[in-house]
Design a protein around this motif. Structure first.
Motif, PDB file in Angstrom:
ATOM      1  N   VAL A 135      -7.560 -27.857 -66.531  1.00  0.00           N
ATOM      2  CA  VAL A 135      -6.376 -28.125 -67.343  1.00  0.00           C
ATOM      3  C   VAL A 135      -5.762 -26.775 -67.678  1.00  0.00           C
ATOM      4  O   VAL A 135      -6.366 -25.958 -68.372  1.00  0.00           O
ATOM      5  N   LYS A 136      -4.565 -26.528 -67.138  1.00  0.00           N
ATOM      6  CA  LYS A 136      -3.887 -25.253 -67.333  1.00  0.00           C
ATOM      7  C   LYS A 136      -3.284 -25.178 -68.735  1.00  0.00           C
ATOM      8  O   LYS A 136      -3.175 -26.172 -69.432  1.00  0.00           O
TER       9      LYS A 136
ATOM     10  N   ASP B 194      -0.264 -24.900 -69.568  1.00  0.00           N
ATOM     11  CA  ASP B 194       0.962 -25.699 -69.700  1.00  0.00           C
ATOM     12  C   ASP B 194       0.690 -27.209 -69.612  1.00  0.00           C
ATOM     13  O   ASP B 194       1.616 -28.011 -69.603  1.00  0.00           O
ATOM     14  N   GLY B 195      -0.601 -27.589 -69.530  1.00  0.00           N
ATOM     15  CA  GLY B 195      -0.969 -29.002 -69.494  1.00  0.00           C
ATOM     16  C   GLY B 195      -1.138 -29.569 -68.100  1.00  0.00           C
ATOM     17  O   GLY B 195      -1.640 -30.686 -67.946  1.00  0.00           O
ATOM     18  N   LYS B 196      -0.719 -28.834 -67.079  1.00  0.00           N
ATOM     19  CA  LYS B 196      -0.889 -29.316 -65.706  1.00  0.00           C
ATOM     20  C   LYS B 196      -2.370 -29.354 -65.363  1.00  0.00           C
ATOM     21  O   LYS B 196      -3.161 -28.568 -65.868  1.00  0.00           O
ATOM     22  N   ARG B 197      -2.717 -30.286 -64.459  1.00  0.00           N
ATOM     23  CA  ARG B 197      -4.097 -30.418 -64.003  1.00  0.00           C
ATOM     24  C   ARG B 197      -4.150 -30.129 -62.509  1.00  0.00           C
ATOM     25  O   ARG B 197      -3.267 -30.534 -61.766  1.00  0.00           O
ATOM     26  N   GLU B 198      -5.229 -29.441 -62.098  1.00  0.00           N
ATOM     27  CA  GLU B 198      -5.438 -29.186 -60.675  1.00  0.00           C
ATOM     28  C   GLU B 198      -6.933 -29.136 -60.410  1.00  0.00           C
ATOM     29  O   GLU B 198      -7.720 -28.852 -61.318  1.00  0.00           O
ATOM     30  N   PRO B 199      -7.336 -29.407 -59.183  1.00  0.00           N
ATOM     31  CA  PRO B 199      -8.770 -29.358 -58.866  1.00  0.00           C
ATOM     32  C   PRO B 199      -9.293 -27.915 -58.970  1.00  0.00           C
ATOM     33  O   PRO B 199      -8.560 -26.960 -58.681  1.00  0.00           O
ATOM     34  N   PHE B 200     -10.540 -27.772 -59.391  1.00  0.00           N
ATOM     35  CA  PHE B 200     -11.165 -26.453 -59.462  1.00  0.00           C
ATOM     36  C   PHE B 200     -11.259 -25.893 -58.055  1.00  0.00           C
ATOM     37  O   PHE B 200     -11.666 -26.578 -57.122  1.00  0.00           O
ATOM     38  N   ASP B 201     -10.876 -24.635 -57.896  1.00  0.00           N
ATOM     39  CA  ASP B 201     -10.880 -23.974 -56.591  1.00  0.00           C
ATOM     40  C   ASP B 201     -11.776 -22.744 -56.675  1.00  0.00           C
ATOM     41  O   ASP B 201     -11.401 -21.720 -57.247  1.00  0.00           O
ATOM     42  N   ARG B 202     -12.947 -22.854 -56.110  1.00  0.00           N
ATOM     43  CA  ARG B 202     -13.931 -21.763 -56.121  1.00  0.00           C
ATOM     44  C   ARG B 202     -13.367 -20.493 -55.485  1.00  0.00           C
ATOM     45  O   ARG B 202     -13.589 -19.386 -55.971  1.00  0.00           O
ATOM     46  N   GLU B 203     -12.635 -20.639 -54.394  1.00  0.00           N
ATOM     47  CA  GLU B 203     -12.076 -19.469 -53.703  1.00  0.00           C
ATOM     48  C   GLU B 203     -11.014 -18.769 -54.548  1.00  0.00           C
ATOM     49  O   GLU B 203     -10.890 -17.544 -54.517  1.00  0.00           O
TER      50      GLU B 203
ATOM     51  N   GLU C 213     -13.609 -32.134 -66.938  1.00  0.00           N
ATOM     52  CA  GLU C 213     -12.400 -31.340 -67.143  1.00  0.00           C
ATOM     53  C   GLU C 213     -12.746 -30.075 -67.913  1.00  0.00           C
ATOM     54  O   GLU C 213     -13.482 -30.112 -68.895  1.00  0.00           O
ATOM     55  N   VAL C 214     -12.218 -28.957 -67.419  1.00  0.00           N
ATOM     56  CA  VAL C 214     -12.393 -27.671 -68.101  1.00  0.00           C
ATOM     57  C   VAL C 214     -11.015 -27.039 -68.239  1.00  0.00           C
ATOM     58  O   VAL C 214     -10.111 -27.295 -67.442  1.00  0.00           O
ATOM     59  N   THR C 215     -10.862 -26.219 -69.249  1.00  0.00           N
ATOM     60  CA  THR C 215      -9.574 -25.553 -69.437  1.00  0.00           C
ATOM     61  C   THR C 215      -9.592 -24.202 -68.749  1.00  0.00           C
ATOM     62  O   THR C 215     -10.658 -23.617 -68.518  1.00  0.00           O
ATOM     63  N   SER C 216      -8.422 -23.702 -68.447  1.00  0.00           N
ATOM     64  CA  SER C 216      -8.325 -22.368 -67.844  1.00  0.00           C
ATOM     65  C   SER C 216      -8.845 -21.319 -68.823  1.00  0.00           C
ATOM     66  O   SER C 216      -9.366 -20.281 -68.406  1.00  0.00           O
ATOM     67  N   VAL C 217      -8.751 -21.603 -70.114  1.00  0.00           N
ATOM     68  CA  VAL C 217      -9.281 -20.687 -71.132  1.00  0.00           C
ATOM     69  C   VAL C 217     -10.804 -20.604 -71.016  1.00  0.00           C
ATOM     70  O   VAL C 217     -11.376 -19.512 -71.069  1.00  0.00           O
ATOM     71  N   GLN C 218     -11.473 -21.748 -70.831  1.00  0.00           N
ATOM     72  CA  GLN C 218     -12.925 -21.747 -70.667  1.00  0.00           C
ATOM     73  C   GLN C 218     -13.334 -20.937 -69.437  1.00  0.00           C
ATOM     74  O   GLN C 218     -14.312 -20.190 -69.477  1.00  0.00           O
TER      75      GLN C 218
END
Length: 159
Positions: free
Chosen positions: A52-53, A55-64, A101-106
């Motif tokens: 969860v970015k 700005d509220g947008k959601r995207e799959p976690f990308d290890r790369e 779900e994890v936040t970009s802050v985490q």
């Protein structure tokens, strides 16, 4: 496994071994269609993570994407690619235990905690982007804080 060269659907595993850090298995494969050889990596994934970015947008976690971000911070530093992969694996395992779900802050805080134990310059570089430094005083403040805390105790410490 689909061949990256000819898109043939079948390949044969020729060699399989654990990676250096033990978090993945490296497999050498040969395409049954064109005969080309390629390498794949298999990792344990506890769950699919959604980020969860801010700005509220959601995207799959990308290890790369995470590996690249850390790689930018460690560029031209004495940090091996294996150490970066260990950090990425540690952060990913930590996040997977926190839920779907994890936040970009985490993510940013976990990376900063890991970089702080590895290399202070990489830590400051990452912090400058993550915390959006806008003034030279921001760099001075974090550098002073890092200097007070001292040199990383064990640069080979695993997360």
């Amino acid at each position: 496994m689909r061949c990256p060269f000819c898109a043939h659907d079948n390949s044969q595993v020729k060699d399989s071994r654990p990676s250096e850090d033990g978090t993945s298995i490296r497999r050498r494969r040969q395409c049954e269609g064109c005969g080309a050889r390629f390498t794949t990596f298999e990792r344990v994934q506890l769950r699919d993570l959604t980020v969860v970015k801010r700005d509220g947008k959601r995207e799959p976690f990308d290890r790369e994407k995470l590996r690249r971000a850390i790689g930018h911070s460690t560029r031209k530093r004495d940090v091996t690619a294996e150490r970066v992969d260990q950090l990425v694996s540690g952060v990913q395992r930590q996040l997977e235990t926190q839920g779907d779900e994890v936040t970009s802050v985490q993510i940013g805080e976990a990376v900063m905690a890991g970089l702080k134990t590895i290399d202070h310059v990489a830590y400051i570089r990452f912090a400058s982007i993550y915390r959006d430094f806008t003034d030279p005083a921001d760099f001075a403040e974090i550098a002073e804080r890092v200097e007070k805390e001292g040199v990383p105790a064990n640069q080979d410490k695993l997360l």
